[in-house]
Write a protein that holds these residues in place. Structure first.
Motif, PDB file in Angstrom:
ATOM      1  N   PRO A 124       0.760  -1.605  -2.984  1.00 51.30           N
ATOM      2  CA  PRO A 124       0.442  -2.999  -2.309  1.00 51.30           C
ATOM      3  C   PRO A 124       1.603  -3.364  -1.400  1.00 51.30           C
ATOM      4  O   PRO A 124       1.733  -3.820  -0.487  1.00 51.30           O
ATOM      5  CB  PRO A 124       0.372  -3.884  -3.258  1.00 51.30           C
ATOM      6  N   GLN A 125       2.949  -2.830  -1.712  1.00 52.18           N
ATOM      7  CA  GLN A 125       4.178  -2.907  -0.967  1.00 52.18           C
ATOM      8  C   GLN A 125       3.900  -2.244   0.253  1.00 52.18           C
ATOM      9  O   GLN A 125       5.009  -2.726   1.234  1.00 52.18           O
ATOM     10  CB  GLN A 125       5.359  -2.583  -1.714  1.00 52.18           C
ATOM     11  N   THR A 145      -4.580   0.353  10.060  1.00 52.08           N
ATOM     12  CA  THR A 145      -5.421   0.025   8.827  1.00 52.08           C
ATOM     13  C   THR A 145      -6.905  -0.050   9.570  1.00 52.08           C
ATOM     14  O   THR A 145      -7.119  -0.258  10.552  1.00 52.08           O
ATOM     15  CB  THR A 145      -5.043  -1.332   8.222  1.00 52.08           C
ATOM     16  N   ARG A 149      -5.748  -3.547  12.230  1.00 48.62           N
ATOM     17  CA  ARG A 149      -4.454  -3.867  12.331  1.00 48.62           C
ATOM     18  C   ARG A 149      -3.402  -2.577  12.424  1.00 48.62           C
ATOM     19  O   ARG A 149      -3.769  -1.683  11.909  1.00 48.62           O
ATOM     20  CB  ARG A 149      -3.933  -4.782  11.242  1.00 48.62           C
ATOM     21  N   GLY A 171       6.132  -5.005   6.813  1.00 44.86           N
ATOM     22  CA  GLY A 171       5.229  -6.205   6.748  1.00 44.86           C
ATOM     23  C   GLY A 171       5.447  -6.631   5.280  1.00 44.86           C
ATOM     24  O   GLY A 171       5.588  -6.004   4.375  1.00 44.86           O
ATOM     25  N   ALA A 172       5.332  -7.894   5.088  1.00 47.22           N
ATOM     26  CA  ALA A 172       5.606  -8.513   4.027  1.00 47.22           C
ATOM     27  C   ALA A 172       4.392  -8.989   3.114  1.00 47.22           C
ATOM     28  O   ALA A 172       4.487  -9.072   2.087  1.00 47.22           O
ATOM     29  CB  ALA A 172       6.348 -10.029   4.057  1.00 47.22           C
ATOM     30  N   GLU A 173       3.417  -8.666   3.451  1.00 44.42           N
ATOM     31  CA  GLU A 173       2.135  -9.107   2.866  1.00 44.42           C
ATOM     32  C   GLU A 173       1.748  -7.970   2.158  1.00 44.42           C
ATOM     33  O   GLU A 173       1.805  -6.733   2.314  1.00 44.42           O
ATOM     34  CB  GLU A 173       0.942  -9.421   3.822  1.00 44.42           C
ATOM     35  N   PRO A 174       0.958  -8.142   1.091  1.00 41.04           N
ATOM     36  CA  PRO A 174       0.203  -7.043   0.043  1.00 41.04           C
ATOM     37  C   PRO A 174      -0.615  -6.602   0.903  1.00 41.04           C
ATOM     38  O   PRO A 174      -1.755  -6.947   1.646  1.00 41.04           O
ATOM     39  CB  PRO A 174      -0.328  -7.840  -1.068  1.00 41.04           C
ATOM     40  N   PHE A 175      -0.942  -5.063   0.737  1.00 42.44           N
ATOM     41  CA  PHE A 175      -1.919  -4.245   1.653  1.00 42.44           C
ATOM     42  C   PHE A 175      -2.689  -3.592   0.805  1.00 42.44           C
ATOM     43  O   PHE A 175      -2.544  -3.387  -0.711  1.00 42.44           O
ATOM     44  CB  PHE A 175      -0.935  -2.921   2.176  1.00 42.44           C
TER      45      PHE A 175
END
Length: 492
Positions: A124-125, A145, A149, A171-175
């Motif tokens: 997820p990071q 993605t 995005r 990117g800081a958001e979970p993927f």
């Protein structure tokens, strides 16, 4: 008879035929038992089998099952990888005195070369696994993605011999991510899905089975332990995921066997256990994948050698040489021994042994089953880190010699492993070459081994820098390139 009733009648007859085909052996084995007892026993066995991991589909409802839930779960983790490489273009009139006198020094605009492949987010990071050949030489890598995005990414680790690269999305958001499964649990015949972006048309899913395991010598790269599948894999699928029925990534699609460029049902994937080891190396902050060092070389067991050793068939890894004071020597491994298994897993050939060793952490121990002098014995061997050697300094050669612009270092077991070179090679290895340097213009390449320059034996990077700094117009040098020794003479 109406068509609907006829279809129902035929379906019922087929179902009874299928049931009787499975029940009949039980009835034949014991004619004294009634059909009801045999049918009850078979239904119990079927129910017990259905609780396992694998079984064939039974009945019309199961045939109509869909892979859609798996694709919905794993599809968002499969991404497109766009790699671009900015290349300097040299003018055909460069260094021409007549042309430069009248027109001056002309510069050509740089050329951008792009490639497209696939990748899988396994954390997820934002850790992405793809193929090395997708990002080879790239100066910029972007990841798109499935929801449209697009992100920039950084290359954390790349290994040409394994054809693997690990990216980190900015990117800081979970993927969305897909878990890595256990590729050692695969069996020939297991159902799989291949998800990627073939021909750049967009995310595509194909289905198939595991056709074979531990494929070697397919001419893709130096890695020799591929999963073979008949799921359609086409150009652009490289780096995409091979998915099992539990929604786990059990391989990274890397190549196809094809004479036309399209899929003919023979595709290859790198096992997930190998991928897991490389991902862990990237997580640990290493910029290359380091394999355990055992201090021995191996070769195939030929039918003649197998017969001489009293073996029933040619299998295993024959010990060719053992380095003194290395882990193999300390464990008691000797030339002429045959490694038959490692940690209980059979070893069919040296590539299988290399795969098993590479998936084990450095510092751990492994148990080898060895055939030695006609008897099998167990050896405990330490999986150590490759030694660096006496001099491990890396130097960039400057000046105007044919070596100017090359980053070099003295050969050592660790550097040989890092560059995928022979462990017994001697000299100074070229690690990297500046594309605009004299070394690049004269054809020097990474992984070349400089052995001698102007009659001087080169054994350290400092020695090469000293010789390259001499005032000479003629250069005679010897290079080992891929095991082929070449002698060159240049006037510069």
């Amino acid at each position: 008879m109406p068509s609907s009733i006829r279809s129902l009648f035929v379906s019922g007859i087929c179902s009874l035929a299928i049931a009787w085909g499975a029940v009949a052996p039980a009835v034949a084995q014991d004619s004294a038992r009634g059909l009801g007892d045999a049918l009850s026993e078979w239904l119990g066995a079927t129910q017990q089998q259905s609780q396992g991991d694998r079984r064939v589909p039974f009945g019309q409802q199961e045939v109509q099952l869909s892979y859609a839930p798996l694709v919905k779960a794993v599809g968002p983790a499969v991404v497109n990888v766009y790699a671009s490489q900015t290349m300097a273009v040299r003018s055909p009139f460069a260094d021409d005195p007549f042309f430069e006198r009248f027109f001056g020094r002309q510069t050509m605009p740089p050329r951008v070369q792009s490639s497209l492949g696939s990748g899988v987010i396994v954390d997820p990071q934002g850790y992405v696994v793809t193929n090395y050949h997708v990002i080879r030489g790239a100066t910029e890598v972007r990841v798109a993605t499935s929801d449209g995005r697009e992100f920039t990414s950084k290359i954390l680790l790349k290994d040409e011999s394994l054809d693997l690269a690990i990216l980190k999305i900015d990117g800081a958001e979970p993927f969305p991510s897909a878990p890595l499964g256990d590729s050692d649990a695969l069996e020939v015949g297991d159902l799989v899905l291949a998800i990627g972006n073939p021909f750049g048309v967009g995310q595509t899913t194909t289905s198939g089975i595991i056709s074979a395991l531990a494929r070697t010598h397919i001419g893709v790269n130096d890695f020799g332990f591929f999963i073979q599948t008949d799921a359609a894999i086409n150009p652009g699928n490289s780096g995409g995921g091979l998915i099992n029925m539990a929604g786990q990534v059990i391989g990274i699609n890397t190549a196809i066997y094809s004479q036309s460029g399209g899929s003919i049902g023979i595709g290859f994937a790198i096992p997930s256990n190998m991928v897991q080891a490389v991902v862990q190396a990237a997580r640990d902050g290493r910029d290359y994948f380091e394999r355990p060092f055992v201090g021995a070389t191996f070769e195939n067991v030929s039918p003649q050698i197998a017969e001489a050793l009293g073996m029933t068939r040619p299998t295993g890894a024959l010990v060719k040489s053992v380095m003194s004071d290395g882990p193999s020597a300390k464990a008691g491994l000797r030339p002429g021994d045959v490694v038959l298994a490692m940690n209980g897993a059979p070893i069919e050939h040296p590539d299988a042994l290399g795969y098993r060793l590479a998936t084990q952490p450095i510092g751990s121990a492994a148990t080898l089953t060895v055939l030695s002098q006609g008897r099998e014995r167990q050896l405990e061997i330490e999986l150590a880190r490759a030694p660096e050697g006496a001099s491990n300094v890396e130097i960039i050669i400057d000046g105007r010699s044919p070596f100017a612009g090359a980053k070099v270092a003295a050969m050592s077991p660790r550097l040989a492993q890092r560059l995928n070179l022979r462990g017994d090679a001697r000299g100074v290895a070229v690690i990297d070459v500046d594309r605009s340097s004299p070394a690049a213009r004269f054809g020097l390449r990474p992984r070349d081994i400089v052995m001698e320059v102007n009659g001087v034996e080169i054994d350290t990077a400092e020695k090469l820098r000293e010789v390259a700094g001499s005032d000479s117009r003629w250069w005679r040098f010897t290079i080992d390139r891929g095991g082929q020794v070449m002698n060159q003479v240049l006037r510069y």
